[in-house]
Write a protein that holds these residues in place. Structure first.
Motif, PDB file in Angstrom:
ATOM      1  N   TYR A 109      28.746  31.076  85.622  1.00 26.87           N
ATOM      2  CA  TYR A 109      28.815  30.322  86.878  1.00 26.87           C
ATOM      3  C   TYR A 109      30.230  29.860  87.194  1.00 26.87           C
ATOM      4  O   TYR A 109      30.444  29.149  88.176  1.00 26.87           O
ATOM      5  CB  TYR A 109      27.880  29.110  86.804  1.00 26.87           C
ATOM      6  CG  TYR A 109      26.451  29.476  86.492  1.00 26.87           C
ATOM      7  CD1 TYR A 109      25.583  29.903  87.496  1.00 26.87           C
ATOM      8  CD2 TYR A 109      25.961  29.420  85.189  1.00 26.87           C
ATOM      9  CE1 TYR A 109      24.277  30.249  87.214  1.00 26.87           C
ATOM     10  CE2 TYR A 109      24.645  29.773  84.889  1.00 26.87           C
ATOM     11  CZ  TYR A 109      23.812  30.179  85.905  1.00 26.87           C
ATOM     12  OH  TYR A 109      22.511  30.539  85.627  1.00 26.87           O
ATOM     13  N   LEU A 110      31.179  30.256  86.361  1.00 24.63           N
ATOM     14  CA  LEU A 110      32.571  29.848  86.518  1.00 24.63           C
ATOM     15  C   LEU A 110      33.453  31.053  86.763  1.00 24.63           C
ATOM     16  O   LEU A 110      33.062  32.197  86.519  1.00 24.63           O
ATOM     17  CB  LEU A 110      33.064  29.144  85.249  1.00 24.63           C
ATOM     18  CG  LEU A 110      32.640  27.700  85.019  1.00 24.63           C
ATOM     19  CD1 LEU A 110      32.920  27.330  83.576  1.00 24.63           C
ATOM     20  CD2 LEU A 110      33.388  26.764  85.940  1.00 24.63           C
ATOM     21  N   HIS A 111      34.670  30.779  87.205  1.00 24.90           N
ATOM     22  CA  HIS A 111      35.700  31.810  87.271  1.00 24.90           C
ATOM     23  C   HIS A 111      36.615  31.590  86.073  1.00 24.90           C
ATOM     24  O   HIS A 111      37.276  30.560  85.968  1.00 24.90           O
ATOM     25  CB  HIS A 111      36.472  31.709  88.578  1.00 24.90           C
ATOM     26  CG  HIS A 111      35.589  31.861  89.786  1.00 24.90           C
ATOM     27  ND1 HIS A 111      34.964  33.049  90.109  1.00 24.90           N
ATOM     28  CD2 HIS A 111      35.215  30.979  90.744  1.00 24.90           C
ATOM     29  CE1 HIS A 111      34.255  32.898  91.204  1.00 24.90           C
ATOM     30  NE2 HIS A 111      34.387  31.648  91.611  1.00 24.90           N
ATOM     31  N   VAL A 112      36.630  32.539  85.167  1.00 27.55           N
ATOM     32  CA  VAL A 112      37.431  32.437  83.947  1.00 27.55           C
ATOM     33  C   VAL A 112      38.566  33.453  84.025  1.00 27.55           C
ATOM     34  O   VAL A 112      38.335  34.638  84.281  1.00 27.55           O
ATOM     35  CB  VAL A 112      36.579  32.689  82.686  1.00 27.55           C
ATOM     36  CG1 VAL A 112      37.428  32.592  81.429  1.00 27.55           C
ATOM     37  CG2 VAL A 112      35.414  31.699  82.626  1.00 27.55           C
ATOM     38  N   GLU A 113      39.781  32.990  83.818  1.00 25.79           N
ATOM     39  CA  GLU A 113      40.951  33.861  83.896  1.00 25.79           C
ATOM     40  C   GLU A 113      41.717  33.801  82.584  1.00 25.79           C
ATOM     41  O   GLU A 113      41.778  32.752  81.934  1.00 25.79           O
ATOM     42  CB  GLU A 113      41.854  33.423  85.052  1.00 25.79           C
ATOM     43  CG  GLU A 113      42.960  34.406  85.378  1.00 25.79           C
ATOM     44  CD  GLU A 113      43.536  34.188  86.764  1.00 25.79           C
ATOM     45  OE1 GLU A 113      44.579  34.805  87.065  1.00 25.79           O
ATOM     46  OE2 GLU A 113      42.950  33.401  87.540  1.00 25.79           O
ATOM     47  N   HIS A 114      42.291  34.930  82.189  1.00 24.98           N
ATOM     48  CA  HIS A 114      43.034  35.021  80.931  1.00 24.98           C
ATOM     49  C   HIS A 114      44.520  35.218  81.195  1.00 24.98           C
ATOM     50  O   HIS A 114      44.922  35.889  82.148  1.00 24.98           O
ATOM     51  CB  HIS A 114      42.507  36.178  80.079  1.00 24.98           C
ATOM     52  CG  HIS A 114      41.101  35.991  79.605  1.00 24.98           C
ATOM     53  ND1 HIS A 114      39.997  36.312  80.370  1.00 24.98           N
ATOM     54  CD2 HIS A 114      40.612  35.491  78.449  1.00 24.98           C
ATOM     55  CE1 HIS A 114      38.893  36.027  79.698  1.00 24.98           C
ATOM     56  NE2 HIS A 114      39.235  35.536  78.535  1.00 24.98           N
ATOM     57  N   TRP A 115      45.328  34.613  80.320  1.00 26.08           N
ATOM     58  CA  TRP A 115      46.779  34.720  80.408  1.00 26.08           C
ATOM     59  C   TRP A 115      47.338  35.082  79.036  1.00 26.08           C
ATOM     60  O   TRP A 115      46.851  34.595  78.014  1.00 26.08           O
ATOM     61  CB  TRP A 115      47.390  33.395  80.877  1.00 26.08           C
ATOM     62  CG  TRP A 115      46.887  32.972  82.225  1.00 26.08           C
ATOM     63  CD1 TRP A 115      45.768  32.224  82.479  1.00 26.08           C
ATOM     64  CD2 TRP A 115      47.456  33.276  83.495  1.00 26.08           C
ATOM     65  NE1 TRP A 115      45.609  32.049  83.829  1.00 26.08           N
ATOM     66  CE2 TRP A 115      46.633  32.685  84.484  1.00 26.08           C
ATOM     67  CE3 TRP A 115      48.595  33.997  83.892  1.00 26.08           C
ATOM     68  CZ2 TRP A 115      46.911  32.787  85.843  1.00 26.08           C
ATOM     69  CZ3 TRP A 115      48.871  34.098  85.242  1.00 26.08           C
ATOM     70  CH2 TRP A 115      48.035  33.507  86.204  1.00 26.08           C
ATOM     71  N   ASP A 116      48.367  35.899  79.035  1.00 28.95           N
ATOM     72  CA  ASP A 116      48.940  36.332  77.762  1.00 28.95           C
ATOM     73  C   ASP A 116      49.657  35.207  77.031  1.00 28.95           C
ATOM     74  O   ASP A 116      49.631  35.131  75.802  1.00 28.95           O
ATOM     75  CB  ASP A 116      49.922  37.488  77.985  1.00 28.95           C
ATOM     76  CG  ASP A 116      49.209  38.771  78.402  1.00 28.95           C
ATOM     77  OD1 ASP A 116      48.012  38.921  78.065  1.00 28.95           O
ATOM     78  OD2 ASP A 116      49.848  39.604  79.068  1.00 28.95           O
ATOM     79  N   ASP A 117      50.327  34.340  77.787  1.00 30.37           N
ATOM     80  CA  ASP A 117      51.085  33.265  77.149  1.00 30.37           C
ATOM     81  C   ASP A 117      51.239  32.084  78.089  1.00 30.37           C
ATOM     82  O   ASP A 117      50.859  32.146  79.274  1.00 30.37           O
ATOM     83  CB  ASP A 117      52.462  33.759  76.687  1.00 30.37           C
ATOM     84  CG  ASP A 117      53.237  34.473  77.793  1.00 30.37           C
ATOM     85  OD1 ASP A 117      53.153  34.038  78.955  1.00 30.37           O
ATOM     86  OD2 ASP A 117      53.917  35.473  77.492  1.00 30.37           O
ATOM     87  N   VAL A 118      51.779  30.998  77.568  1.00 26.81           N
ATOM     88  CA  VAL A 118      51.943  29.768  78.345  1.00 26.81           C
ATOM     89  C   VAL A 118      52.902  29.992  79.500  1.00 26.81           C
ATOM     90  O   VAL A 118      52.693  29.461  80.604  1.00 26.81           O
ATOM     91  CB  VAL A 118      52.451  28.630  77.432  1.00 26.81           C
ATOM     92  CG1 VAL A 118      52.831  27.412  78.264  1.00 26.81           C
ATOM     93  CG2 VAL A 118      51.387  28.255  76.406  1.00 26.81           C
ATOM     94  N   ALA A 119      53.956  30.779  79.295  1.00 27.14           N
ATOM     95  CA  ALA A 119      54.949  30.994  80.348  1.00 27.14           C
ATOM     96  C   ALA A 119      54.315  31.604  81.595  1.00 27.14           C
ATOM     97  O   ALA A 119      54.599  31.171  82.729  1.00 27.14           O
ATOM     98  CB  ALA A 119      56.072  31.882  79.828  1.00 27.14           C
ATOM     99  N   ALA A 120      53.458  32.595  81.413  1.00 25.22           N
ATOM    100  CA  ALA A 120      52.813  33.241  82.555  1.00 25.22           C
ATOM    101  C   ALA A 120      51.917  32.262  83.294  1.00 25.22           C
ATOM    102  O   ALA A 120      51.902  32.210  84.528  1.00 25.22           O
ATOM    103  CB  ALA A 120      52.016  34.454  82.082  1.00 25.22           C
ATOM    104  N   PHE A 121      51.168  31.475  82.535  1.00 22.26           N
ATOM    105  CA  PHE A 121      50.291  30.491  83.180  1.00 22.26           C
ATOM    106  C   PHE A 121      51.108  29.401  83.878  1.00 22.26           C
ATOM    107  O   PHE A 121      50.779  28.992  84.995  1.00 22.26           O
ATOM    108  CB  PHE A 121      49.361  29.866  82.145  1.00 22.26           C
ATOM    109  CG  PHE A 121      48.481  28.784  82.712  1.00 22.26           C
ATOM    110  CD1 PHE A 121      47.541  29.066  83.685  1.00 22.26           C
ATOM    111  CD2 PHE A 121      48.618  27.466  82.278  1.00 22.26           C
ATOM    112  CE1 PHE A 121      46.735  28.055  84.215  1.00 22.26           C
ATOM    113  CE2 PHE A 121      47.823  26.465  82.798  1.00 22.26           C
ATOM    114  CZ  PHE A 121      46.877  26.758  83.769  1.00 22.26           C
ATOM    115  N   SER A 122      52.158  28.942  83.252  1.00 22.93           N
ATOM    116  CA  SER A 122      52.998  27.915  83.844  1.00 22.93           C
ATOM    117  C   SER A 122      53.624  28.405  85.147  1.00 22.93           C
ATOM    118  O   SER A 122      53.705  27.654  86.138  1.00 22.93           O
ATOM    119  CB  SER A 122      54.083  27.500  82.851  1.00 22.93           C
ATOM    120  OG  SER A 122      54.972  26.567  83.429  1.00 22.93           O
TER     121      SER A 122
END
Length: 223
Positions: free
Chosen positions: A118-131
């Protein structure tokens, strides 16, 4: 909706989870495209709020999308943290905009109790990309960890639109995560242990945001 009961091992009658089949045959079913014919025929035993009984999964997600809160929740996952499922389940309860998992894509979904659907879940390789994504989206990134220099979350004004970042149970926020955070908040504790469970900490932090920004309906039960 019909209330149903079952007989427990002790011989006592206990309420069952969910509802049974819709009374009558298909000719008596409501004419509503949001409803799932299989659930109408067999009953709906899912752990969903009453207003979503018999609804299709896609219809529930679409309804949640209309009123998701502008709070994003992220958690670092470098060692397949088992708390992720708990964080996801709580994020669903508070209807956050999105859950972000930084690091390993694989995580134990058992604790989520299927709420990740019921959620949107997204994946990131590292903190820098997410930041970088947070910066482009205009979302302040708030780390949550009881490290030196952190400030109490209690009484602090939280941005209406923001991302909260949580570390793993074992090591907390990594150095990269702490550096990327605009501020690092901690939950005040008064006992002998140094830290509380990461899943519990995420729930407390999300609720702190909800208290400040969510519109609390008068008709929903409070726990």
């Amino acid at each position: 909706m019909r209330a149903t009961v079952r007989t427990s091992d002790t011989g006592l009658m206990e309420p069952e989870v969910g509802v049974g089949p819709w009374p009558g045959g298909p000719e008596q079913w409501p004419d509503d495209p949001r409803l799932d014919p299989d659930l109408l025929a067999d009953g709906d035993r899912r752990n969903v709020a009453d207003q979503y009984r018999y609804w299709r999964l896609e219809a529930i997600v679409a309804d949640l999308d209309v009123r998701r809160h502008p709070l994003h929740v992220a958690i670092e996952n470098w060692g397949r943290d088992f708390n992720i499922g708990s964080v996801v389940r709580t994020a669903n309860a508070f209807n956050v905009a999105r859950v972000h998992i930084i690091g390993r894509r694989r995580w134990n979904r058992r604790g989520a109790m299927v709420t990740d659907r019921y959620l949107h879940v997204e994946h990131w390789d590292d903190v820098a990309a997410f930041s970088d994504w947070c910066a482009e989206a205009g979302l302040p990134l708030l780390g949550v960890d009881n490290v030196p220099g952190s400030v109490p979350i209690e009484g602090r004004a939280l941005p209406a639109e923001c991302a909260m970042l949580f570390g793993e149970e074992s090591q907390g926020l990594t150095a990269d995560a702490r550096q990327a955070s605009a501020a690092i908040l901690h939950i005040s504790q008064f006992g002998s242990t140094r830290s509380i469970n990461a899943g519990a900490a995420a729930a407390i932090a999300m609720h702190a945001w909800v208290v400040q920004h969510a519109s609390i309906p008068d008709t929903r039960p409070r726990v």
